[in-house]
Design an enzyme around this catalytic site. Structure first.
Site, mmCIF file in Angstrom:
data_model
loop_
_atom_site.group_PDB
_atom_site.id
_atom_site.type_symbol
_atom_site.label_atom_id
_atom_site.label_comp_id
_atom_site.label_asym_id
_atom_site.label_seq_id
_atom_site.Cartn_x
_atom_site.Cartn_y
_atom_site.Cartn_z
ATOM 1 C CE1 TYR A 1 -3.465 -2.605 5.551
ATOM 2 C CE2 TYR A 1 -3.300 -0.214 5.143
ATOM 3 C CZ TYR A 1 -3.340 -1.663 4.722
ATOM 4 O OH TYR A 1 -3.394 -1.967 3.349
ATOM 5 C CB THR B 1 -0.819 0.111 1.189
ATOM 6 O OG1 THR B 1 -1.517 1.418 1.251
ATOM 7 C CG2 THR B 1 -0.038 -0.115 2.396
ATOM 8 C CG ASP B 2 -1.180 4.814 -0.941
ATOM 9 O OD1 ASP B 2 -1.724 4.286 0.004
ATOM 10 O OD2 ASP B 2 -1.638 5.973 -1.717
ATOM 11 C CD GLU B 3 -3.321 3.656 4.397
ATOM 12 O OE1 GLU B 3 -3.126 3.493 5.475
ATOM 13 O OE2 GLU B 3 -4.371 3.553 4.009
HETATM 14 P P1 NAD Z 1 -9.864 -7.304 2.164
HETATM 15 O O1 NAD Z 1 -9.978 -6.936 3.633
HETATM 16 O O2 NAD Z 1 -11.124 -7.034 1.346
HETATM 17 O O3 NAD Z 1 -9.593 -8.997 1.926
HETATM 18 C C1 NAD Z 1 -8.455 -9.606 2.492
HETATM 19 C C2 NAD Z 1 -8.548 -10.911 2.430
HETATM 20 O O4 NAD Z 1 -7.523 -11.645 3.282
HETATM 21 C C3 NAD Z 1 -9.789 -11.556 2.850
HETATM 22 O O5 NAD Z 1 -10.360 -12.450 2.023
HETATM 23 C C4 NAD Z 1 -9.583 -12.141 4.207
HETATM 24 O O6 NAD Z 1 -10.305 -13.571 4.378
HETATM 25 C C5 NAD Z 1 -7.936 -12.649 3.876
HETATM 26 N N1 NAD Z 1 -7.284 -12.892 4.962
HETATM 27 C C6 NAD Z 1 -7.067 -11.994 6.145
HETATM 28 N N2 NAD Z 1 -6.258 -12.722 7.050
HETATM 29 C C7 NAD Z 1 -5.890 -13.905 6.526
HETATM 30 C C8 NAD Z 1 -5.107 -14.730 7.062
HETATM 31 N N3 NAD Z 1 -4.599 -14.826 8.311
HETATM 32 N N4 NAD Z 1 -4.810 -15.975 6.238
HETATM 33 C C9 NAD Z 1 -5.319 -16.217 4.867
HETATM 34 N N5 NAD Z 1 -6.275 -15.222 4.651
HETATM 35 C C10 NAD Z 1 -6.621 -13.941 5.239
HETATM 36 O O7 NAD Z 1 -8.873 -6.578 1.530
HETATM 37 P P2 NAD Z 1 -8.566 -5.900 0.068
HETATM 38 O O8 NAD Z 1 -8.827 -4.594 0.130
HETATM 39 O O9 NAD Z 1 -8.696 -6.712 -0.988
HETATM 40 O O10 NAD Z 1 -6.945 -5.756 0.026
HETATM 41 C C11 NAD Z 1 -6.024 -6.718 -0.428
HETATM 42 C C12 NAD Z 1 -4.683 -6.467 -0.443
HETATM 43 O O11 NAD Z 1 -4.351 -5.157 -1.047
HETATM 44 C C13 NAD Z 1 -3.999 -6.294 1.086
HETATM 45 O O12 NAD Z 1 -2.700 -6.657 1.434
HETATM 46 C C14 NAD Z 1 -4.051 -4.586 1.168
HETATM 47 O O13 NAD Z 1 -3.189 -3.989 2.060
HETATM 48 C C15 NAD Z 1 -3.639 -4.175 -0.228
HETATM 49 N N6 NAD Z 1 -4.293 -2.803 -0.694
HETATM 50 C C16 NAD Z 1 -5.358 -2.625 -0.636
HETATM 51 C C17 NAD Z 1 -6.015 -1.355 -1.004
HETATM 52 C C18 NAD Z 1 -7.290 -0.825 -1.018
HETATM 53 O O14 NAD Z 1 -7.634 0.126 -1.434
HETATM 54 N N7 NAD Z 1 -8.587 -1.955 -0.633
HETATM 55 C C19 NAD Z 1 -4.923 -0.568 -1.624
HETATM 56 C C20 NAD Z 1 -3.551 -0.732 -1.634
HETATM 57 C C21 NAD Z 1 -3.232 -2.086 -1.155
HETATM 58 O O1 DAU Z 2 -4.186 3.995 0.440
HETATM 59 C C1 DAU Z 2 -4.324 2.713 0.383
HETATM 60 C C2 DAU Z 2 -5.040 2.132 1.181
HETATM 61 O O2 DAU Z 2 -6.468 2.482 0.970
HETATM 62 C C3 DAU Z 2 -5.151 0.677 1.609
HETATM 63 O O3 DAU Z 2 -3.871 0.105 1.824
HETATM 64 C C4 DAU Z 2 -6.128 0.017 2.621
HETATM 65 O O4 DAU Z 2 -6.169 -1.217 2.737
HETATM 66 C C5 DAU Z 2 -7.723 0.806 2.503
HETATM 67 O O5 DAU Z 2 -8.401 0.450 3.292
HETATM 68 C C6 DAU Z 2 -7.614 2.211 2.226
HETATM 69 O O6 DAU Z 2 -7.389 3.065 3.424
HETATM 70 P P1 DAU Z 2 -8.016 4.294 3.732
HETATM 71 O O7 DAU Z 2 -8.028 4.379 5.334
HETATM 72 O O8 DAU Z 2 -7.595 5.599 3.049
HETATM 73 O O9 DAU Z 2 -9.613 3.866 3.272
HETATM 74 P P2 DAU Z 2 -11.049 4.094 4.044
HETATM 75 O O10 DAU Z 2 -12.106 3.773 2.823
HETATM 76 O O11 DAU Z 2 -11.261 3.405 5.486
HETATM 77 O O12 DAU Z 2 -10.998 5.591 4.145
HETATM 78 C C7 DAU Z 2 -10.731 6.685 2.888
HETATM 79 C C8 DAU Z 2 -10.816 8.168 3.303
HETATM 80 O O13 DAU Z 2 -12.273 8.288 3.758
HETATM 81 C C9 DAU Z 2 -9.970 8.195 4.640
HETATM 82 O O14 DAU Z 2 -9.370 9.409 4.625
HETATM 83 C C10 DAU Z 2 -10.900 8.192 5.845
HETATM 84 C C11 DAU Z 2 -12.288 8.746 5.124
HETATM 85 N N1 DAU Z 2 -13.593 8.092 5.882
HETATM 86 C C12 DAU Z 2 -13.547 6.887 5.921
HETATM 87 C C13 DAU Z 2 -14.703 6.194 6.347
HETATM 88 C C14 DAU Z 2 -14.843 4.734 6.509
HETATM 89 C C15 DAU Z 2 -14.798 8.996 6.065
HETATM 90 O O15 DAU Z 2 -14.559 10.280 6.142
HETATM 91 N N2 DAU Z 2 -15.722 8.447 6.571
HETATM 92 C C16 DAU Z 2 -15.867 6.842 6.662
HETATM 93 O O16 DAU Z 2 -16.843 6.389 7.322
#
Ligand code: NAD
Ligand code: DAU
Length: 361
Positions: free
Chosen positions: A162, A137-139
């Site tokens: 996280y 992630t970019d975080e």
């Molecule tokens: P998600 O939470 O939707 O899915 C995570 C999956 O991992 C689920 O199916 C869960 O059951 C599985 N999991 C969790 N713990 C586990 C374990 N101990 N063993 C096996 N499986 C397990 O997450 P996502 O949003 O699809 O993100 C996927 C990946 O991409 C993550 O590594 C996250 O850090 C990264 N990522 C997400 C975003 C985003 O915006 N969602 C952006 C950048 C990177």
């Molecule tokens: O940047 C990549 C990341 O993006 C991934 O690594 C994470 O897995 C993914 O969850 C996401 O993280 P964020 O914290 O940016 O996503 P989230 O959807 O939780 O929140 C997006 C923005 O919106 C953040 O600035 C917080 C804000 N927010 C979030 C929620 C849930 C609100 O204002 N209200 C809300 O109810």
């Protein structure tokens, strides 16, 4: 150019993982096998892949309910399916949950990644045709002010539990490359959106709250900025890295698409007004400012010139089209939402997988 044959996808029942499996089976030239290893936490939903199970199940698609913290089962899965490529999505992924309960994040994101690397180290001795791709992630780069971008060489400065757990796993992956010569790649991506995203994340949460005429909770002053990318563009980027990425390298992935949260929520409201035939401004009146997230990063913005120039990747889905697609998907998939809310899908998992153990031999 690599030709992945047997891909271990971890976390394939989650949001990006399920989109990735569908993407490479249906939209790419991949003709090998996928093994989806997922613990099925609250965020893992095998119903995300029923179509894939029907079409490819036990032919080119295999599901194993395994916790990546269970080293023995992971190692056996590597061997049993002759895994040559890992695409590691599995993680605890929600920042707010990491603030209230960080332990699972340390276990899964750090120890789980370590186990996968150990299995690769044991099973891939002397092999150069293999690849461990770590999805990050970019975080990990921390927070930006009004100007500037995250580059691949930006120093890590994670703020939430996280982000710290993902940063830690990135370092482990790099260490296995430098120390043991395991072929690895890492991608650091910005915020994804699209179908099948668990409705704790801001976009599906807002869409569903609008569908239910509930308040739309915006954290703090709403001026935090995120860079949004349609999930299929992320899947395409990961697929290109598996084929053409250079071992040892990191690739930043982003949408060149920065939005203040409040503007994003207003856009969602405007599109919902149109899609639901409401008067202009109907949904906007549901916006409610709420207490801020502790340590809330102000701005993320990714520079992704490297993947664009080296792997010829670019985002294909325009933001407004992607948002409309996403709103239509949620408004047409009420059953998916209801299943999650009622917990029926958890019971379904118990019935189908609950007592099933992987047969190791
Ligand atoms: P998600 O939470 O939707 O899915 C995570 C999956 O991992 C689920 O199916 C869960 O059951 C599985 N999991 C969790 N713990 C586990 C374990 N101990 N063993 C096996 N499986 C397990 O997450 P996502 O949003 O699809 O993100 C996927 C990946 O991409 C993550 O590594 C996250 O850090 C990264 N990522 C997400 C975003 C985003 O915006 N969602 C952006 C950048 C990177
Ligand atoms: O940047 C990549 C990341 O993006 C991934 O690594 C994470 O897995 C993914 O969850 C996401 O993280 P964020 O914290 O940016 O996503 P989230 O959807 O939780 O929140 C997006 C923005 O919106 C953040 O600035 C917080 C804000 N927010 C979030 C929620 C849930 C609100 O204002 N209200 C809300 O109810």
């Amino acid at each position: 150019m690599r030709t992945p044959k047997n891909i271990l996808v971890t976390g394939g029942a989650g949001f990006i993982g399920s989109n990735f499996i569908r993407y490479i089976l249906k939209k790419s030239e991949f003709d090998g096998t996928i093994v989806n290893v997922d613990k099925l936490t609250y965020a893992g939903n095998p119903l995300n892949l029923v179509d894939i199970e029907e079409e490819y199940g036990n032919k080119r698609y295999f599901f194993e309910k395994i916790d990546i913290c269970d080293y023995e089962k992971i190692k056996e899965t590597f061997k049993r399916y002759s895994i040559d490529t890992v695409t590691h999505f599995a993680a605890e992924s929600h920042v707010d949950r990491s603030i209230f309960g960080p332990r699972d994040f340390v276990d899964t994101n750090i120890t789980g990644t370590f186990n996968l690397l150990e299995a690769a180290r044991e099973c891939w001795v002397g092999r150069e045709d293999v690849l461990f791709h770590h999805v990050s992630t970019d975080e990990v780069y921390g927070s930006l002010g009004e100007k500037g971008y995250f580059y691949e060489k930006t120093a890590y400065d994670p703020h939430s539990p996280y982000a710290a757990s993902k940063a830690s796993s990135d370092h482990l992956v790099k260490a296995y490359y430098h120390t043991y010569g395991i072929p690895i790649t890492i991608s650091n991506c910005s915020n994804n959106y699209g179908p099948y995203q668990f409705p704790e994340k801001v976009i599906p949460l807002m869409i569903i709250n609008m569908m239910e005429e509930k308040p739309l909770p915006v954290y703090g002053d709403g001026k935090n900025i995120r860079d949004w990318l349609f999930v299929e563009d992320h899947c395409n980027a990961v697929w290109l890295i598996l084929k053409k990425g250079k071992s040892g390298e990191t690739y930043n992935i982003g949408g060149d698409n920065e939005w203040q949260n409040i503007r994003l929520v207003e856009l969602l409201c405007e599109r919902m007004d149109v899609i639901k035939n409401k008067k202009k401004g109907y949904y906007q009146k549901h916006i409610t400012f709420v207490k801020d997230r502790p340590g809330h990063d102000r701005r993320y913005a990714i520079n992704c010139d490297k993947i664009k120039s080296e792997l010829k990747w670019k985002p294909m889905v325009g933001f407004k089209d992607g948002i409309d697609t996403t709103i239509y998907w949620y408004t047409n998939n009420n059953k998916w939402i209801e299943d999650i809310k009622s917990g029926i899908y958890r019971k379904w998992i118990e019935l189908n997988y609950g007592k099933r153990e992987v047969s190791l031999k």
